[in-house]
Design a protein around this motif. Structure first.
Motif, short mmCIF file in Angstrom:
data_model
loop_
_atom_site.label_atom_id
_atom_site.label_comp_id
_atom_site.label_asym_id
_atom_site.label_seq_id
_atom_site.Cartn_x
_atom_site.Cartn_y
_atom_site.Cartn_z
N GLU A 48 -4.98 24.70 36.70
CA GLU A 48 -5.53 25.04 35.38
C GLU A 48 -6.89 25.70 35.45
O GLU A 48 -7.36 26.26 34.46
CB GLU A 48 -5.71 23.77 34.55
CG GLU A 48 -4.51 23.36 33.80
CD GLU A 48 -4.84 22.15 32.94
OE1 GLU A 48 -3.89 21.53 32.49
OE2 GLU A 48 -6.03 21.82 32.74
N ARG A 84 -10.47 25.82 32.52
CA ARG A 84 -10.23 25.98 31.07
C ARG A 84 -10.62 24.74 30.28
O ARG A 84 -11.12 24.83 29.17
CB ARG A 84 -8.76 26.32 30.84
CG ARG A 84 -8.48 27.00 29.57
CD ARG A 84 -7.35 28.03 29.70
NE ARG A 84 -6.26 27.57 30.55
CZ ARG A 84 -5.26 26.80 30.13
NH1 ARG A 84 -5.21 26.39 28.89
NH2 ARG A 84 -4.29 26.46 30.97
N LEU A 130 -0.32 31.34 22.16
CA LEU A 130 -1.10 31.93 23.25
C LEU A 130 -2.58 32.03 22.86
O LEU A 130 -3.46 31.75 23.67
CB LEU A 130 -0.58 33.33 23.59
CG LEU A 130 0.77 33.38 24.30
CD1 LEU A 130 1.27 34.83 24.40
CD2 LEU A 130 0.67 32.78 25.70
N GLU A 140 -4.16 28.72 23.20
CA GLU A 140 -4.33 28.29 24.58
C GLU A 140 -5.39 29.10 25.33
O GLU A 140 -6.16 28.57 26.10
CB GLU A 140 -2.99 28.39 25.31
CG GLU A 140 -3.08 27.82 26.72
CD GLU A 140 -1.70 27.60 27.33
OE1 GLU A 140 -0.69 27.80 26.63
OE2 GLU A 140 -1.67 27.22 28.51
N TYR A 141 -5.44 30.41 25.07
CA TYR A 141 -6.28 31.26 25.93
C TYR A 141 -7.50 31.88 25.25
O TYR A 141 -8.34 32.43 25.93
CB TYR A 141 -5.43 32.39 26.52
CG TYR A 141 -4.43 31.92 27.53
CD1 TYR A 141 -4.84 31.55 28.81
CD2 TYR A 141 -3.08 31.82 27.20
CE1 TYR A 141 -3.92 31.10 29.74
CE2 TYR A 141 -2.16 31.38 28.13
CZ TYR A 141 -2.58 31.02 29.41
OH TYR A 141 -1.68 30.58 30.33
N CYS A 142 -7.57 31.88 23.93
CA CYS A 142 -8.65 32.64 23.27
C CYS A 142 -9.56 31.79 22.41
O CYS A 142 -10.74 32.09 22.27
CB CYS A 142 -8.06 33.74 22.38
SG CYS A 142 -6.70 34.65 23.12
N LEU A 194 -7.28 37.42 31.03
CA LEU A 194 -6.19 36.54 30.58
C LEU A 194 -5.34 36.05 31.77
O LEU A 194 -4.85 36.86 32.55
CB LEU A 194 -5.30 37.32 29.60
CG LEU A 194 -3.99 36.68 29.15
CD1 LEU A 194 -4.25 35.46 28.28
CD2 LEU A 194 -3.13 37.68 28.40
N ALA A 195 -5.17 34.74 31.87
CA ALA A 195 -4.22 34.11 32.81
C ALA A 195 -4.12 34.84 34.15
O ALA A 195 -3.04 35.28 34.55
CB ALA A 195 -2.85 34.02 32.15
N ARG A 196 -5.23 34.93 34.86
CA ARG A 196 -5.31 35.75 36.09
C ARG A 196 -4.28 35.40 37.15
O ARG A 196 -3.92 36.24 37.97
CB ARG A 196 -6.70 35.58 36.72
CG ARG A 196 -7.80 36.24 35.98
CD ARG A 196 -9.15 35.74 36.48
NE ARG A 196 -9.30 35.92 37.92
CZ ARG A 196 -9.21 34.93 38.81
NH1 ARG A 196 -8.98 33.71 38.42
NH2 ARG A 196 -9.37 35.17 40.08
N ARG A 236 1.61 38.83 32.24
CA ARG A 236 0.32 38.95 31.56
C ARG A 236 0.37 40.05 30.51
O ARG A 236 -0.16 39.91 29.41
CB ARG A 236 -0.79 39.26 32.59
CG ARG A 236 -0.97 38.17 33.62
CD ARG A 236 -2.05 38.54 34.62
NE ARG A 236 -3.35 38.59 33.98
CZ ARG A 236 -4.23 39.59 34.08
NH1 ARG A 236 -3.94 40.65 34.80
NH2 ARG A 236 -5.38 39.55 33.47
#
Ligand code: HEC
Length: 269
Positions: free
Chosen positions: A151, A154, A188, A191-193, A242-244, A251
Motif C-alpha cells: 500500500e 497512502r 477511485l 481511494e486515490y484523490c 496515480l497507482a504507480r 492506470r
C-alpha cells in the motif's frame, strides 16, 4: 486526554456540524504521555516514504498503539462510534481509514524517532524533503505484512492534529441518479484523490477547490497525462502519480474512469 471543558466544547461543535461525527484535537505530546494509561512503545517499520524502487528502509519510531490512543480519547467503546477514523493534518491532508483495520492490523501514533534524530522525513514520491512529521504521525507495522507494504504511504498521515470518528455518507460523491457506470470512478477518486482534494466538500484540503469544477476545465488527454505523471506537466509537482505500481494499461483505464466521473458529477457548491 481532553480536559472536561474542552470535551464539552468539542462535543457541542460536533453535534452542530454533523451528529455522526466525534471529533477531538489531539493533546500535546507531553500531555498525552502524562495522561494515557498505555506505555510508550518503539515501532520498527519499513518507512514507505523512503522505501522506493524495491529498497526497504527501516526507521524506528516512538509512540503509542493507535488503538490505545483511540480508547483514551473516545472511550473503550470507540470502535462502535463510527465506521471510519479520520486523521486531519496541518497541511490539509485527510486520511480516512476503516475502523476494522485498526482491530486487525497494528498501527502506532508516533511522535519521535528512537535514535533522537529530527522528526522529519523526505517524501521522495512527492518531491518534498525535510517535512516535519509532528505533532503526530500514523505508522503501520508493515515489516511482516506484504499487503500493508504494497500500500505504500497512502494511509500514513503525518502532521496529524485531529482525530475524528465518522460514519461517512457518499451522497456528496454519488448523488442520487448518477449514472451507474460512473460509480467506479467515484470509488477511485475516494481511494486515490480525496485525501488531498475534495469533491462537493467531501475530502481533504491540501489543494483547494472542488475537483468536480476543476476537471471541467481540462481536456481529457491533459487530465490523463497529469494524473499518470504529474511531473511531466509540472516539474515541481508534489502530487503523486496515480497507482504507480499497477500496469500502465490499467492506470490509463483508471485515469479515464476518473475523468468520466469527475466531469459528470454535478458540482454542488
Ligand atoms: C498527496 C496529495 C494529492 C493527491 C493524492 C492527489 N493530488 Fe492532485 N494535486 C495535489 C497538489 C498539491 C496539486 C497542485 C500541483 C502540485 O503541486 O502538484 C494538485 C493538482 C491537481 C490538479 C490540477 C489542478 C489545477 O487547477 O491545475 C488536478 C486536476 C488534480 N490534482 C487531480 C487529482 C486527481 C484526479 C487525483 C487522484 C487520482 C489527485 N489529484 C490526487 C495533491 C494531490
Amino acid at each position: 486526554m481532553i480536559r472536561p471543558m474542552q470535551m464539552a466544547a468539542v462535543c457541542l461543535s460536533a453535534v452542530l456540524v454533523a451528529p455522526w461525527t466525534r471529533s477531538a484535537e489531539l493533546p500535546l505530546v507531553p500531555e498525552l504521555r502524562a495522561e494515557i494509561a498505555a506505555p510508550v512503545v518503539h515501532a520498527s517499520v519499513y518507512e514507505p516514504h523512503l522505501s522506493t524502487g524495491g529498497r526497504r528502509v527501516v526507521v524506528e519510531y516512538v509512540g503509542f498503539p493507535a488503538v490505545d490512543v483511540l480508547a483514551h480519547i473516545f472511550g473503550e467503546g470507540w470502535s462502535d462510534l463510527g465506521t471510519t477514523v479520520e486523521f486531519r493534518a496541518l497541511d490539509g491532508y485527510v486520511s480516512r481509514i476503516d475502523v476494522g483495520r485498526f482491530l486487525t492490523e497494528s498501527a502506532f501514533l508516533v511522535f519521535a524517532k528512537t535514535d533522537g534524530s529530527s522528526f522529519t522525513i523526505d517524501n521522495l514520491l512527492q518531491n518534498e524533503s525535510d517535512i516535519p512529521l509532528g505533532p503526530y504521525y500514523l505508522v503501520w507495522d508493515n515489516v511482516a505484512n506484504p499487503s500493508l507494504l504494497a500500500e505504500g504511504g497512502r494511509n500514513w498521515p503525518y502532521q496529524v492534529t485531529d482525530i475524528n470518528l465518522v460514519t461517512l455518507s457518499d451522497a456528496m460523491l454519488v448523488p442520487k441518479g448518477l449514472d451507474e457506470r460512473l460509480h467506479a470512478g467515484a470509488e477511485l477518486a475516494k481511494e486515490y484523490c480525496l485525501s488531498c482534494h475534495q469533491v462537493n466538500g467531501f475530502g481533504g484540503n491540501k489543494f483547494p477547490g472542488n475537483l468536480a469544477e476543476i476537471v471541467r476545465g481540462f481536456p481529457r488527454e491533459d487530465f490523463v497525462q497529469l494524473v499518470l505523471q504529474p511531473s511531466s506537466v509540472r516539474s515541481d509537482a508534489t502530487m503523486p502519480a496515480l497507482a504507480r505500481t499497477l500496469p500502465e494499461a490499467e492506470r490509463r483505464h483508471m485515469a479515464g474512469a476518473l475523468f468520466d466521473y469527475l466531469s459528470a458529477v454535478p458540482a454542488l457548491e
